[in-house]
Design a protein around this motif. Sequence first.
Motif, PDB file in Angstrom:
ATOM      1  N   HIS A 200       0.694  -1.423  -0.273  1.00  0.00           N
ATOM      2  CA  HIS A 200      -0.231  -0.090   0.154  1.00  0.00           C
ATOM      3  C   HIS A 200       1.040   1.390   0.318  1.00  0.00           C
ATOM      4  N   ALA A 201       0.634   1.862  -0.791  1.00  0.00           N
ATOM      5  CA  ALA A 201       1.357   3.129  -1.362  1.00  0.00           C
ATOM      6  C   ALA A 201       0.912   4.416   0.462  1.00  0.00           C
ATOM      7  N   PRO A 202       1.941   5.255   0.782  1.00  0.00           N
ATOM      8  CA  PRO A 202       2.180   5.857   2.445  1.00  0.00           C
ATOM      9  C   PRO A 202       1.070   7.367   2.009  1.00  0.00           C
ATOM     10  N   ALA A 203       0.132   7.326   3.130  1.00  0.00           N
ATOM     11  CA  ALA A 203       0.203   7.978   2.966  1.00  0.00           C
ATOM     12  C   ALA A 203       0.249   9.899   2.095  1.00  0.00           C
ATOM     13  N   GLY A 204       0.182  10.055   1.328  1.00  0.00           N
ATOM     14  CA  GLY A 204       0.677  11.585   0.442  1.00  0.00           C
ATOM     15  C   GLY A 204       1.678  11.159  -0.313  1.00  0.00           C
ATOM     16  N   GLY A 205       1.731   9.385  -0.858  1.00  0.00           N
ATOM     17  CA  GLY A 205       3.247   9.304  -1.424  1.00  0.00           C
ATOM     18  C   GLY A 205       2.871   8.298  -2.416  1.00  0.00           C
ATOM     19  N   ASP A 206       3.790   7.474  -2.626  1.00  0.00           N
ATOM     20  CA  ASP A 206       3.464   6.611  -3.903  1.00  0.00           C
ATOM     21  C   ASP A 206       4.460   5.401  -3.960  1.00  0.00           C
ATOM     22  N   VAL A 207       4.549   4.366  -4.565  1.00  0.00           N
ATOM     23  CA  VAL A 207       4.715   3.159  -4.339  1.00  0.00           C
ATOM     24  C   VAL A 207       4.947   2.446  -5.735  1.00  0.00           C
ATOM     25  N   ASP A 208       6.759   2.080  -6.423  1.00  0.00           N
ATOM     26  CA  ASP A 208       6.610   1.207  -6.956  1.00  0.00           C
ATOM     27  C   ASP A 208       5.951  -0.411  -6.985  1.00  0.00           C
ATOM     28  N   ALA A 209       5.472  -0.037  -9.114  1.00  0.00           N
ATOM     29  CA  ALA A 209       5.079  -1.738  -8.697  1.00  0.00           C
ATOM     30  C   ALA A 209       5.765  -1.801 -10.018  1.00  0.00           C
ATOM     31  N   ASP A 210       4.767  -3.537 -10.290  1.00  0.00           N
ATOM     32  CA  ASP A 210       5.249  -3.919 -11.550  1.00  0.00           C
ATOM     33  C   ASP A 210       3.927  -4.579 -12.345  1.00  0.00           C
ATOM     34  N   PHE A 211       2.792  -3.664 -11.883  1.00  0.00           N
ATOM     35  CA  PHE A 211       1.237  -4.193 -12.570  1.00  0.00           C
ATOM     36  C   PHE A 211       0.669  -2.929 -12.189  1.00  0.00           C
ATOM     37  N   LEU A 212      -0.243  -2.672 -13.604  1.00  0.00           N
ATOM     38  CA  LEU A 212      -1.255  -1.488 -12.792  1.00  0.00           C
ATOM     39  C   LEU A 212      -2.421  -2.182 -13.635  1.00  0.00           C
ATOM     40  N   ILE A 213      -3.190  -2.103 -12.838  1.00  0.00           N
ATOM     41  CA  ILE A 213      -4.890  -2.472 -13.714  1.00  0.00           C
ATOM     42  C   ILE A 213      -4.926  -1.144 -14.625  1.00  0.00           C
ATOM     43  N   SER A 214      -5.504  -1.456 -16.064  1.00  0.00           N
ATOM     44  CA  SER A 214      -5.897  -0.402 -16.646  1.00  0.00           C
ATOM     45  C   SER A 214      -6.349   0.618 -16.225  1.00  0.00           C
ATOM     46  N   SER A 215      -7.705   0.782 -15.391  1.00  0.00           N
ATOM     47  CA  SER A 215      -9.038   1.482 -15.505  1.00  0.00           C
ATOM     48  C   SER A 215      -8.580   1.999 -14.580  1.00  0.00           C
ATOM     49  N   GLY A 216      -8.217   3.602 -14.429  1.00  0.00           N
ATOM     50  CA  GLY A 216      -7.778   5.013 -14.110  1.00  0.00           C
ATOM     51  C   GLY A 216      -6.233   4.917 -14.187  1.00  0.00           C
ATOM     52  N   SER A 217      -5.913   4.165 -15.088  1.00  0.00           N
ATOM     53  CA  SER A 217      -4.639   4.236 -15.873  1.00  0.00           C
ATOM     54  C   SER A 217      -3.934   5.365 -16.396  1.00  0.00           C
ATOM     55  N   LEU A 218      -3.170   6.856 -15.642  1.00  0.00           N
ATOM     56  CA  LEU A 218      -3.050   7.897 -16.210  1.00  0.00           C
ATOM     57  C   LEU A 218      -1.297   7.346 -17.181  1.00  0.00           C
ATOM     58  N   ILE A 219      -1.511   8.036 -18.309  1.00  0.00           N
ATOM     59  CA  ILE A 219      -0.164   7.045 -19.092  1.00  0.00           C
ATOM     60  C   ILE A 219       0.264   8.113 -20.536  1.00  0.00           C
ATOM     61  N   PRO A 220       1.018   8.656 -19.866  1.00  0.00           N
ATOM     62  CA  PRO A 220       1.600   9.463 -21.435  1.00  0.00           C
ATOM     63  C   PRO A 220       2.378   8.817 -21.985  1.00  0.00           C
ATOM     64  N   LEU A 221       2.096   9.256 -23.308  1.00  0.00           N
ATOM     65  CA  LEU A 221       1.646   9.269 -24.979  1.00  0.00           C
ATOM     66  C   LEU A 221       3.178   8.684 -25.444  1.00  0.00           C
ATOM     67  N   ALA A 222       4.346   9.593 -24.828  1.00  0.00           N
ATOM     68  CA  ALA A 222       5.471   8.550 -25.208  1.00  0.00           C
ATOM     69  C   ALA A 222       5.323   7.686 -24.200  1.00  0.00           C
ATOM     70  N   ALA A 223       5.244   7.326 -23.571  1.00  0.00           N
ATOM     71  CA  ALA A 223       5.163   6.067 -22.931  1.00  0.00           C
ATOM     72  C   ALA A 223       5.116   4.626 -23.969  1.00  0.00           C
ATOM     73  N   LEU A 224       3.486   5.066 -24.633  1.00  0.00           N
ATOM     74  CA  LEU A 224       2.738   4.152 -25.320  1.00  0.00           C
ATOM     75  C   LEU A 224       3.865   3.940 -26.368  1.00  0.00           C
ATOM     76  N   GLU A 225       4.730   5.143 -26.946  1.00  0.00           N
ATOM     77  CA  GLU A 225       5.545   5.257 -27.718  1.00  0.00           C
ATOM     78  C   GLU A 225       7.030   4.348 -27.729  1.00  0.00           C
ATOM     79  N   THR A 226       7.234   4.068 -26.412  1.00  0.00           N
ATOM     80  CA  THR A 226       8.284   3.616 -25.611  1.00  0.00           C
ATOM     81  C   THR A 226       7.694   2.093 -25.476  1.00  0.00           C
ATOM     82  N   ALA A 227       6.998   1.638 -25.255  1.00  0.00           N
ATOM     83  CA  ALA A 227       6.375   0.268 -24.645  1.00  0.00           C
ATOM     84  C   ALA A 227       5.804  -0.832 -25.694  1.00  0.00           C
ATOM     85  N   GLY A 228       5.171   0.925 -26.570  1.00  0.00           N
ATOM     86  CA  GLY A 228       3.898  -0.031 -27.387  1.00  0.00           C
ATOM     87  C   GLY A 228       3.017  -0.187 -27.484  1.00  0.00           C
TER      88      GLY A 228
END
Length: 306
Positions: free
Chosen positions: A151-179
Motif C-alpha cells: 500500500h502506498a503511504p499517505a501522500g506518497g506513491d509506491v513502485d509497482a510491477d503492474f497497474l490495472i488499466s482502469s484509472g491509469s494515467l499514461i503519458p503518450l510518450a510511454a506508448l511510443e516507448t513500450a508499444g
Amino acid sequence: MPSSPAEVVAVAVAYRPDEAAFGEVLARAAEQVGTLVVLDNDSPEVDGAHWSTRVPLPAGVELQRERTNLGLGAAYNRAAAIARERGARYVLLLDQDSLLEPGCVAALLRHADARAARGPLGAVGPTFVDARSGERAPFVRFGFPLNHKLHAPAGGDVDADFLISSGSLIPLAALETAGAFDEGLFIDSVDMEWCFRAKAAGLQLAGVADARMLHTIGDELVRLPGGGTMFVHSPLRLYMMTRNRVALWRRPGTPPVWTAQDVPRMLFKLGRMTAFAAPRIRNARAMLRGARDGWRGRQGPPPARR
C-alpha cells in the motif's frame, strides 16, 4: 511547468454499461480532465434504443460508437489515438464501472510529474476500492512464491510491477516507448502484458495513495466457509482469463518470476471456482478449455459459446 488536467484526454470504454451508475461515472471524470470521450464497443440496443438515449452525457462529452466489439486492447489503442488527435500529453483509461473520487486526476498528475523528474514514466495509477466490499486493493511487486502486496503511504506513491488499466494515467510518450496494447488478448491481461513491456523498457509504474477510485471486481462476491470472500466471474470470463494468462506463460517477454507464481495460483483458482462458485462444472470446463486454447496460442474474441 506542472502538468494540467487540460493536457489529459480521458476515454471511457463502454459495453452495455449499468445505466443507473454510468452517468455518475462520466460526471466525475468529466469534471477532472480536459476532454472526455466515451468509446462504445457496439453495445446492443435495448427496447429499440441505445443506452445513450437514456443516460445523460455531461456537457462537452463526446460519444463514439464502434460498429463491432473491438475488445479492450483495440479500444485502448483507439483511446491513445484519440488523445494524440486532440494534442494531449496523457491518456486516462477508464472502465464503465470506475468511479473517480474528487481530486483523483490532480493527484495522479502531481505524482506523474514527480516521477518523470526521476526517470522515464510508464504510468501512474490510483488506489482502487471494491465498490461492494469496501476492500482497498494493494499494488503488486512480482515475487516468488508469492507476489508482494504493498500500500502506498499517505501522500506518497509506491513502485509497482503492474497497474490495472482502469484509472491509469499514461503519458503518450510511454506508448511510443513500450508499444501499443496487444489487441489479440481482447479483454483479460491486456494491462498485464503492457506492463511487462513497459517495465522491460525501463519505464516506471507507480501506485498513488491519494488518488482513489471505486471499482467493481468480478461479477459476484461470494463468502467462503469459515470466513473470507472470493470474487467470482462468469464461465466465459473465466475462459478468457485462463486462456490469456496461460498464453502469457509461454511468451519470451513474460517475467519468469511472474510465471513461477502464477501457475500454482491458477491451479488454486481452478480448485476454488470448482468447489465454491456455481455453476461449478461449467466453471471448471471453462478454465480447462481456456488453458488448452491458451497453450495453443489462440487469440482474439471469445468463442460464441463456452
